[in-house]
Design a protein around this motif. Sequence first.
Motif, short mmCIF file in Angstrom:
data_model
loop_
_atom_site.label_atom_id
_atom_site.label_comp_id
_atom_site.label_asym_id
_atom_site.label_seq_id
_atom_site.Cartn_x
_atom_site.Cartn_y
_atom_site.Cartn_z
N VAL A 92 0.82 -1.21 0.00
CA VAL A 92 0.00 0.00 0.00
C VAL A 92 0.86 1.26 0.00
CG1 VAL A 92 -1.64 1.37 1.36
CG2 VAL A 92 -2.02 -1.08 1.03
N ARG A 93 1.87 1.29 0.87
CA ARG A 93 2.66 2.52 0.97
C ARG A 93 4.17 2.30 0.95
NH1 ARG A 93 4.42 4.18 6.14
NH2 ARG A 93 4.07 2.60 7.75
N LYS B 126 3.78 2.81 -3.93
CA LYS B 126 2.39 2.76 -3.48
C LYS B 126 1.58 2.09 -4.59
CE LYS B 126 3.04 6.90 -0.66
NZ LYS B 126 2.66 8.30 -0.40
N GLU C 64 -4.29 0.51 -3.55
CA GLU C 64 -5.06 1.54 -2.84
C GLU C 64 -6.30 0.92 -2.20
OE1 GLU C 64 -5.98 4.83 -5.35
OE2 GLU C 64 -3.96 4.93 -6.21
N VAL D 84 -10.04 1.23 -1.58
CA VAL D 84 -11.20 1.90 -2.16
C VAL D 84 -12.46 1.17 -1.69
CG1 VAL D 84 -12.38 2.61 -4.28
CG2 VAL D 84 -9.86 2.61 -4.18
N TYR E 174 -9.00 -3.51 -1.40
CA TYR E 174 -7.70 -3.09 -1.94
C TYR E 174 -7.69 -3.36 -3.44
CZ TYR E 174 -6.09 -2.83 2.89
OH TYR E 174 -5.94 -2.50 4.21
N THR F 140 -4.91 0.52 -9.20
CA THR F 140 -5.49 1.51 -10.10
C THR F 140 -4.52 2.00 -11.17
OG1 THR F 140 -4.88 3.30 -8.57
CG2 THR F 140 -7.07 2.30 -8.29
N GLN F 141 -3.24 1.73 -10.99
CA GLN F 141 -2.24 2.23 -11.93
C GLN F 141 -1.91 1.18 -12.99
OE1 GLN F 141 1.17 4.26 -9.94
NE2 GLN F 141 0.10 3.78 -8.03
#
Length: 406
Positions: A32-33, A45, A48, A50, A54, A57-58
């Motif tokens: 996540v980070r 990262k 995400e 949402v 989890y 998105t990229q």
Amino acid sequence: FESNELLAEVRQTRAFESLSEQQWQFAIDFVVRGGNTLDAYPEFKRVELVDGRYVVTQKRVMSNHRMNIGTIVSDASMRVKFLKGGTLGTVEESFLSKVSIGDKFLFAGRLVELVRIDNSEAYVKRAKGAPDAVPRWMGGRMPLSSELAQGLRNKLQQAAEGDFVGPEMKRMRPLLQLQAKWSHVPAANELLIESIRTRDGYQLFFYPFAGRLAHEGLSAVLAHRMSRIEKISFSFACNDYGFVLTSPKPAPLKQALDAGLLSPDRLVADIGESLNATEMSRRGFRAIARIAGLIQGGYPGRQKPNKHLQASSNLFFEVFREYDPDNLLLHQCNEEVLENQLNASRMEDALRRIEGSQVVIREPEKVTPMGFGLLVDRLRERLSSETLAERIARMQAQLEKAATAK
């Protein structure tokens, strides 16, 4: 994915059935980070949260994951070069990672001394004297299983009692009888140590029957423990049955035995002090960094060289080691080095078994049949105009002559 659902699914596998909540949260936090150390860098990262799930998105993260999923890493080779001059050849990094700066080894027909390691290149210079290590390739390192080792000890126990069962043991009977005459045939609950003085120096032969990988580590650990009692240098050779430590002067064996030479206590610490454990971990971390997605191996037709991958993984390794020493990736790396490269669990099992065994020390006048194989391994370290087969044949003739002498 939903965290608890995926955790339950992951725990259904044999490999992760004992995965703890803390370890799982580390993995979630890492994707996540980037964990405690890499949270300032957006490229780490990758996932995400949402609406309670989890998600990725990229597109870049998706593409990199697809390109590297199912990564299989292998032991890389390192180039051996003179400080001033050409390249001698390549050797597996699993060997060089165990060699400390200043150690000497025989390579490409030359005795060389390691000066430094720079990513995937090892720089050496010409050396004199005796080698401290012998290059080994993974194909010749198949370990002796614990079951087979126990079977060998049981067979020797029977031979010590005069019981030679089976055609193999009957063929071995003359050699084992000669071993008993010159020294001792160890029983299953005994550790035989032979102390012999030869033209090469003072030699200590140990026969734990724990397998080559365990003996490589044990020989370094025991040599280190004796050197703490008295300043002394050792070279060693090993096989599946035992190992030999050679020194220019008598080793403080009895003092070391009284001080816990064969104790399993502080084994991991002594491994770190006697072997180049940090360099081994640094090399091993490259595979973990690739699988964790910290470094990318490139794309089809555009693979990154190993030295670039090593340089990148070294950076992560040093950052984690300095700023996040509790990072689970580091712990995993250390565990893999201890188990895969040093066979630490086998070493500990062997020492615990030996601790409850009787130590038998003999001082034969000449190398015994059990030590013959170790002596042959030492021959591989020497430069000679004779071939190895010729030297073995000459030694065999000398052994047979001594055996038939009255």
